[in-house]
Design a protein around this motif. Structure first.
Motif, short mmCIF file in Angstrom:
data_model
loop_
_atom_site.label_atom_id
_atom_site.label_comp_id
_atom_site.label_asym_id
_atom_site.label_seq_id
_atom_site.Cartn_x
_atom_site.Cartn_y
_atom_site.Cartn_z
N HIS A 88 13.08 -5.94 -3.15
CA HIS A 88 13.99 -5.52 -4.22
C HIS A 88 13.97 -4.02 -4.38
O HIS A 88 12.96 -3.47 -4.81
N ASP A 89 15.08 -3.36 -4.03
CA ASP A 89 15.02 -1.91 -4.11
C ASP A 89 16.05 -1.31 -5.06
O ASP A 89 16.30 -0.11 -5.02
N ARG A 90 16.64 -2.13 -5.91
CA ARG A 90 17.59 -1.58 -6.89
C ARG A 90 16.92 -0.49 -7.72
O ARG A 90 17.45 0.59 -7.92
N GLY A 91 15.70 -0.81 -8.19
CA GLY A 91 14.96 0.15 -9.02
C GLY A 91 14.71 1.45 -8.27
O GLY A 91 14.95 2.54 -8.79
N ALA A 92 14.23 1.31 -7.02
CA ALA A 92 13.92 2.50 -6.22
C ALA A 92 15.17 3.35 -6.01
O ALA A 92 15.12 4.58 -6.06
N ARG A 93 16.30 2.67 -5.80
CA ARG A 93 17.54 3.42 -5.59
C ARG A 93 17.98 4.16 -6.85
O ARG A 93 18.49 5.28 -6.77
N ILE A 94 17.78 3.51 -7.98
CA ILE A 94 18.16 4.17 -9.24
C ILE A 94 17.28 5.40 -9.48
O ILE A 94 17.76 6.46 -9.86
N ILE A 95 16.01 5.24 -9.18
CA ILE A 95 15.09 6.38 -9.32
C ILE A 95 15.52 7.50 -8.37
O ILE A 95 15.57 8.68 -8.75
N ALA A 96 15.85 7.12 -7.13
CA ALA A 96 16.25 8.12 -6.14
C ALA A 96 17.47 8.89 -6.65
O ALA A 96 17.55 10.12 -6.55
N ARG A 97 18.40 8.16 -7.21
CA ARG A 97 19.61 8.77 -7.73
C ARG A 97 19.29 9.73 -8.89
O ARG A 97 19.82 10.85 -8.95
N ALA A 98 18.37 9.29 -9.77
CA ALA A 98 17.99 10.15 -10.90
C ALA A 98 17.34 11.44 -10.41
O ALA A 98 17.60 12.52 -10.93
N TYR A 99 16.52 11.31 -9.38
CA TYR A 99 15.87 12.50 -8.81
C TYR A 99 16.91 13.44 -8.21
O TYR A 99 16.85 14.65 -8.38
N ARG A 100 17.87 12.85 -7.50
CA ARG A 100 18.92 13.68 -6.92
C ARG A 100 19.66 14.44 -8.01
O ARG A 100 19.90 15.64 -7.90
N ASP A 101 19.99 13.72 -9.09
CA ASP A 101 20.74 14.35 -10.17
C ASP A 101 19.92 15.42 -10.88
O ASP A 101 20.47 16.28 -11.56
N ALA A 102 18.60 15.34 -10.71
CA ALA A 102 17.74 16.36 -11.31
C ALA A 102 17.58 17.56 -10.37
O ALA A 102 16.89 18.52 -10.70
N GLY A 103 18.19 17.46 -9.20
CA GLY A 103 18.14 18.60 -8.27
C GLY A 103 17.03 18.50 -7.22
O GLY A 103 16.76 19.46 -6.51
N PHE A 104 16.41 17.34 -7.10
CA PHE A 104 15.38 17.17 -6.08
C PHE A 104 16.00 16.65 -4.79
O PHE A 104 17.02 15.98 -4.81
N GLU A 105 15.32 16.93 -3.68
CA GLU A 105 15.72 16.32 -2.41
C GLU A 105 14.90 15.05 -2.23
O GLU A 105 13.67 15.09 -2.26
N VAL A 106 15.57 13.95 -2.06
CA VAL A 106 14.90 12.66 -2.00
C VAL A 106 15.05 12.03 -0.62
O VAL A 106 16.16 11.85 -0.14
N VAL A 107 13.93 11.74 0.00
CA VAL A 107 13.97 11.02 1.27
C VAL A 107 13.67 9.57 0.95
O VAL A 107 12.63 9.25 0.37
N TYR A 108 14.59 8.68 1.29
CA TYR A 108 14.36 7.27 1.03
C TYR A 108 13.98 6.56 2.33
O TYR A 108 14.61 6.78 3.37
N THR A 109 12.92 5.73 2.25
CA THR A 109 12.41 5.12 3.49
C THR A 109 13.03 3.76 3.79
O THR A 109 12.94 3.28 4.90
N GLY A 110 13.61 3.12 2.78
CA GLY A 110 14.05 1.75 2.98
C GLY A 110 12.91 0.78 2.71
O GLY A 110 11.80 1.18 2.33
N LEU A 111 13.21 -0.50 2.92
CA LEU A 111 12.29 -1.59 2.54
C LEU A 111 11.18 -1.82 3.56
O LEU A 111 11.24 -1.34 4.69
N HIS A 112 10.18 -2.58 3.10
CA HIS A 112 9.16 -3.17 3.99
C HIS A 112 8.35 -2.15 4.77
O HIS A 112 8.16 -2.28 5.98
N GLN A 113 7.85 -1.15 4.08
CA GLN A 113 7.07 -0.13 4.76
C GLN A 113 5.58 -0.37 4.58
O GLN A 113 5.14 -0.80 3.52
N THR A 114 4.81 -0.08 5.62
CA THR A 114 3.36 -0.09 5.46
C THR A 114 2.93 1.26 4.90
O THR A 114 3.64 2.26 5.08
N PRO A 115 1.77 1.31 4.23
CA PRO A 115 1.27 2.61 3.75
C PRO A 115 1.17 3.62 4.90
O PRO A 115 1.46 4.79 4.72
N GLU A 116 0.78 3.13 6.08
CA GLU A 116 0.66 4.02 7.24
C GLU A 116 2.00 4.68 7.57
O GLU A 116 2.07 5.88 7.82
#
Lengths: 319, 134
Positions: free
Chosen positions: B19-47
């Protein structure tokens, strides 16, 4: 500085990542580092991938990386996404399609934001290419935001430029026609399982053929390939075509140093001088408040923008 | 839009949570705050997340988890950053995180946890105050 250069040449990931950041952020010290790195460049094969948003550039790049890795080639990827003109922020999402390569030490992926017109965009992407080249990557894939923007210039400094389109873009192809014929070395029709593929193919073919004067005996005529990047269809053929184009470059120019060909060098240097002038002059004008004062005067109707521009620029350049 | 350091943030979805709706909304909020956001997508390992964060030279990693594996995933991410000598990258997390887990996560080095209902403005402000471009 020498330490940074040594680490980049040795392929140190953190140093490279930080240097690209410094380039992007316009840290003045990077200029000396880039000067020292330049002799270490010229060994990578640079492929530009461009096309309208949503045509599948990132997915195509992802598959190309997989194929190149199978051939034991190391790969650097620069993926450019747009900066919001309102907030200055950006969402860099190209990586989503390529993240499966993140653990592969032979692959370095970096997302870059266009940063409007103020970041010396073409310049920083070009410098990032140099860094990945000096780092020793065999191939560098540069994925642009889209045709019709400054990014086309970056693609001009690639050895091979791939223009990606999708079926059913009729009018869009019309719209980008002027720009793409000049930059495309290879056309890719991605999502080629969709209706309208053959129509797009014949449109493109017609476009190329109408330009027949450009393609005299012995010159490179852009091939048109059909791909379905998601299913890895046609990607192998694309790389073969790129290889052919590379061979053609060597035969016709006597070497892979295409970026040192006079016209390319000229293009690059013009861009470099432009962005340096911009940095030096505009930033200073903004800093001293002269720029804002001129804006006020124009808003208040006291001054026309032409005179304002003269007043700002002429004393700075000693014209 | 002047030149200068700009905050870069990686928004990542570790683990099997889809479920990444939340992550996407956060990403959008960061963008609107002037940050550069790199989004990784789903199912990532910590590594994978840590490796990508280093290549992207981000200042912060925002981890989103709604599936209950945050204790392992968040802490592992912090550990890996430390192993790589990249502990200067701030890690914060958000999602369905029980109150009682928060102290142990913070103790392990997760700088802040945002639970459901946190206004976006609060999260953005926290970043502005706690994350400096390195």
């Amino acid at each position: 500085m020498n330490e940074v250069v040594e680490k980049v040449v040795a392929g140190d990931v953190r140093t490279v990542a930080r240097l690209i950041r410094d380039i992007d952020d316009g840290v003045p010290e990077v200029r000396e580092i880039l000067k020292a790195l330049y002799p270490h460049t010229g060994n990578a094969y640079v492929i530009g991938i461009t096309g309208a948003p949503g045509v599948g550039k990132s997915t195509l790049v992802d598959q190309m990386v997989t194929h190149l890795r199978k051939r034991d080639k190391t790969v650097g990827v620069l993926a450019v996404d747009p900066t919001s003109p309102f907030s200055g922020g950006a969402i860099l999402g190209d990586r989503v399609r390529m993240q499966r390569h993140s653990m592969d030490q032979g692959v370095f992926i970096r997302s870059l934001a266009t940063r409007g017109h103020f970041g010396g965009l073409t310049q920083s992407t070009r410098s990032a290419i140099d860094v990945l080249d000096a780092m020793g990557k065999d191939y560098i894939l540069v994925e642009t935001v889209g045709v019709g923007q400054d990014e086309v210039d970056v693609v001009k400094s690639a050895h091979t430029t791939v223009v990606v389109v999708i079926p059913g873009m009729g009018d869009d192809i019309q719209a980008i026609k002027a720009g793409i014929l000049e930059v495309a070395d290879i056309f890719v029709i991605n999502k080629a399982d969709r209706e309208g593929t053959d129509k797009t193919l014949s449109d493109l073919r017609l476009m190329i053929d109408m330009d027949h004067k450009k393609y005299e005996e012995g010159s490179w005529k852009p091939p048109i390939l059909k791909t379905q990047a998601v299913f890895d269809k046609g990607v192998k053929e694309l790389l073969e075509e790129i290889e052919k184009h590379g061979k053609h470059l060597i035969e016709s120019t006597g070497g892979l140093h295409v970026r040192r060909k006079k016209e390319k060098v000229r293009d690059e240097l013009v861009e470099m001088v432009k962005s340096r002038l911009y940095e030096e002059v505009v930033n200073r004008l903004i800093l001293t408040g002269e720029f804002d004062r001129a804006v006020e005067s124009i808003v208040e109707g006291k001054l026309d923008p032409y005179t304002a521009c003269d007043d700002l620029v002429i004393p700075k350049l000693d014209l | 839009m002047a030149q200068g350091r700009r905050i870069r943030i990686m928004v990542a979805k570790p683990g099997l949570d889809g479920h990444d709706r939340g992550a996407r909304i956060i990403a959008r909020a960061y963008r609107d705050a002037g940050f550069e956001v790199v989004y990784t997508g789903l199912h990532q390992t910590p590594e994978e997340i840590v490796e990508a964060a280093i290549q992207e030279d981000v200042d912060m990693i925002g981890l989103s988890s709604l599936a209950g594996a945050h204790k392992y995933l968040f802490i592992r991410t912090v550990e890996l950053l430390r192993e790589k000598g990249a502990e200067d990258i701030v890690v914060c997390g958000g999602g369905i995180i029980p109150e009682e887990d928060i102290p142990m996560l913070k103790e392990a080095g997760v700088k802040e946890i945002f639970t459901p209902g946190t206004p976006l403005g609060v999260i953005v402000e926290w970043v502005e105050q706690n994350v400096k471009p390195r």
